[in-house]
Write an enzyme that holds these catalytic residues in place. Structure first.
Site, PDB file in Angstrom:
ATOM      1  N   ASP A  77     -11.210   4.004  -3.677  1.00 55.54           N
ATOM      2  CA  ASP A  77     -10.232   4.609  -4.578  1.00 55.54           C
ATOM      3  C   ASP A  77      -8.932   4.941  -3.870  1.00 55.54           C
ATOM      4  O   ASP A  77      -7.863   4.880  -4.451  1.00 55.54           O
ATOM      5  CB  ASP A  77     -10.816   5.884  -5.194  1.00 55.54           C
ATOM      6  CG  ASP A  77     -12.053   5.577  -6.014  1.00 55.54           C
ATOM      7  OD1 ASP A  77     -11.955   4.758  -6.925  1.00 55.54           O
ATOM      8  OD2 ASP A  77     -13.116   6.140  -5.720  1.00 55.54           O
ATOM      9  N   SER A  86      -3.473   8.726  -2.262  1.00 53.37           N
ATOM     10  CA  SER A  86      -4.364   9.380  -3.212  1.00 53.37           C
ATOM     11  C   SER A  86      -3.973   8.946  -4.619  1.00 53.37           C
ATOM     12  O   SER A  86      -2.814   9.076  -5.000  1.00 53.37           O
ATOM     13  CB  SER A  86      -4.269  10.904  -3.092  1.00 53.37           C
ATOM     14  OG  SER A  86      -5.073  11.517  -4.065  1.00 53.37           O
ATOM     15  N   ARG A  87      -4.932   8.431  -5.367  1.00 48.98           N
ATOM     16  CA  ARG A  87      -4.610   7.864  -6.682  1.00 48.98           C
ATOM     17  C   ARG A  87      -4.893   8.809  -7.847  1.00 48.98           C
ATOM     18  O   ARG A  87      -4.557   8.496  -8.977  1.00 48.98           O
ATOM     19  CB  ARG A  87      -5.390   6.553  -6.879  1.00 48.98           C
ATOM     20  CG  ARG A  87      -4.936   5.460  -5.916  1.00 48.98           C
ATOM     21  CD  ARG A  87      -5.746   4.199  -6.073  1.00 48.98           C
ATOM     22  NE  ARG A  87      -5.369   3.220  -5.058  1.00 48.98           N
ATOM     23  CZ  ARG A  87      -6.136   2.223  -4.632  1.00 48.98           C
ATOM     24  NH1 ARG A  87      -7.355   2.099  -5.121  1.00 48.98           N
ATOM     25  NH2 ARG A  87      -5.727   1.376  -3.723  1.00 48.98           N
ATOM     26  N   VAL A  88      -5.534   9.925  -7.581  1.00 51.20           N
ATOM     27  CA  VAL A  88      -5.822  10.855  -8.678  1.00 51.20           C
ATOM     28  C   VAL A  88      -5.266  12.232  -8.367  1.00 51.20           C
ATOM     29  O   VAL A  88      -5.650  13.217  -8.986  1.00 51.20           O
ATOM     30  CB  VAL A  88      -7.344  10.957  -8.949  1.00 51.20           C
ATOM     31  CG1 VAL A  88      -7.898   9.665  -9.471  1.00 51.20           C
ATOM     32  CG2 VAL A  88      -8.073  11.403  -7.703  1.00 51.20           C
TER      33      VAL A  88
END
Length: 502
Positions: free
Chosen positions: A340, A365-367
């Protein structure tokens, strides 16, 4: 012949007919006709399944991996030295399984769940298959709670959410394993069971890690699994799958779990060796064509279950070692595309004393917001952008003979932030305390502290917070900093800064 003798003969024949098994069990038994290293070719064995355990007359256990029309390739699990050519082989109709048991917590075991810590034997009646289908999409829940590592550079800049797959990547000797160990240490009060899987590591290194965990009482919630560098490639290939099943057991039995694979590039190398011995055709960099599937089906098993399934989670921290910073190599690019987000470490930062050597500019960081508590979002929301500007300005300042006062002060301010995110080995920091330290920098209070005393000021701040626990309790329970707590924190910070400057 007398009637009595005839009647006895008929009775005996009827008894034998009645006791005859009309549906006898047929055993699938064949022979080894090729044996090399820890791989054997077995003729016959029809109806064998992939990953099925087969047994030899010599009690050796093997697992079937290559299923061909007239023969089966199997690899060793135990007792290879006892196997001979033309030995009989029996299919067991058992898929490879591992024992799962809460009593394994605190133990050090090998890939075949044999204890290597000189303690009692592992016994259990419950088993999970080594490979299983990942949790269905509709049974999962989106990221909404953080998995705090206790590392300031991660929790503030590249936060991790529970059930995510966070890749730790860079060259050897940059502190990748220490990042994982510090994360385990920080789970002490987080209701998290940890599984550390060491692949192709030396015995002294694993022993040192175990001692470090014992000293911090972290073995109370940790299982350490070691596939030694001296072990067979099949053991190094098997270890991540076997102990992912153990972590899944905890997730499905009302606990949060964290599993660390250290490291998957070594597993890929072991799989390449195994595949070449199994006569599988090589592809890019001599890896087999299915090496992507090797890691994707493993990492997909991380999950955050839905509320209907009680919302338990399994988080994965895979580690990948690059060669001379080459992130474009086959295995690194594969795992980057599966995970992720990624934490990149940096050799130059490590050698310059910036530890942990996390490259906050490359790390992703994707979230983001979903993996941070509100208090951290408020104080660190623009921190990554600020540090990106610092990097550009610092590069520019190297070629400038003179800097104006405003630019110089801005550079000094960001240098204090880089100093602040330094952290000692095996010293994770609670997220609530991190919020207070970053708040002190964000609100300009640390600007008057000399650069070489920033860490001292931080340490004094934590000591003062331990004496005034209301602030930490407020952030920990409410996930935000109330106005009252903020006023108290400002007073504490001013006293700390004044003490440093006096």
């Amino acid at each position: 012949m007398s009637n009595d003798l005839l009647n006895n003969l008929i009775s005996e024949i009827e008894t034998k007919i009645d006791s005859t098994d009309l549906n006898p069990e047929v055993e699938n038994i064949w022979e080894v006709f090729y044996l090399w290293d820890w791989v054997a070719k077995v003729s016959g064995l029809r109806g064998v399944s992939y990953n099925e355990v087969v047994e030899f007359d010599s009690w050796a256990s093997w697992v079937a991996l290559n299923l061909e029309e007239h023969f089966v390739w199997v690899v060793i699990l135990s007792w290879f030295e006892s196997v001979k050519e033309w030995e009989k082989v029996k299919a067991t109709k058992r898929i490879l399984e591992v024992p799962v048991w809460e009593e394994l917590i605190g133990r050090v075991v090998d890939s075949l769940w044999n204890p290597i810590d000189w303690l009692w034997e592992v016994k259990t009646k419950q088993f999970y298959p080594v490979e299983r289908v990942a949790a269905w999409v509709m049974s999962r829940k989106s990221v909404h709670e953080p998995m705090e590592t206790g590392i300031k550079a991660i929790d503030s800049l590249v936060p991790i959410g529970r059930w995510q797959r966070e890749l730790i990547i860079w060259d050897r000797q940059t502190g990748k394993t220490q990042v994982a160990i510090d994360t385990i240490l920080n789970q002490k009060w987080q209701d998290m069971i940890c599984v550390y899987v060491a692949i192709w590591q030396k015995e002294w290194k694993v022993s040192r890690i175990v001692e470090e965990l014992k000293e911090a009482w972290a073995m109370d919630y940790t299982i350490v699994v070691s596939a030694w560098a001296s072990d067979l490639a099949s053991m190094q290939y098997l270890a991540p799958y076997a102990w992912c099943a153990m972590a899944e057991y905890f997730m499905l039995n009302w606990k949060h779990a964290l599993i660390i694979y250290d490291d998957l590039s070594k597993q890929a190398t072991a799989y390449r060796e195994m595949s070449l011995l199994l006569r599988r055709p090589p592809w890019r960099e001599a890896y087999p064509w299915d090496v992507f599937y090797l890691h994707s089906r493993l990492l997909e098993r991380s999950a955050k279950l839905s509320e209907a399934l009680w919302s338990w989670s399994l988080t994965a921290l895979p580690i990948i070692e690059t060669q001379a910073w080459d992130v474009s190599a086959y295995i690194p690019t594969n795992v980057i595309s599966i995970t992720d987000w990624q934490i990149f470490l940096d050799s130059d930062l490590f050698n310059s004393g910036q530890k942990p050597a996390i490259n906050v500019w490359l790390s992703v960081s994707r979230v983001w917001w979903a993996a941070q508590m509100k208090a951290m979002k408020k104080v660190a929301g623009n921190l990554k952008l600020d540090l990106a500007q610092y990097r550009e300005l610092a590069a520019f300042s190297q070629f400038a003979s003179d800097l104006d006062e405003a630019t110089r002060r801005q550079l000094e301010r960001w240098e204090r932030m880089m100093e602040l995110i330094k952290q000692g080995k095996s010293s994770p920091i609670e997220a609530s305390k991190q919020v207070c330290a970053i708040y002190a920098w964000a609100k300009w209070y640390f600007d008057n502290v000399p650069l070489n005393q920033i860490l001292e000021a931080e340490s004094n701040l934590y000591a003062a917070l331990d004496e005034n626990k209301e602030i930490i309790k407020d952030i920990r329970s409410q996930k935000v900093m109330s106005e009252d707590s903020e006023k108290k924190l400002i007073e504490i910070i001013k006293k700390v800064v004044q003490l440093i400057r006096s």
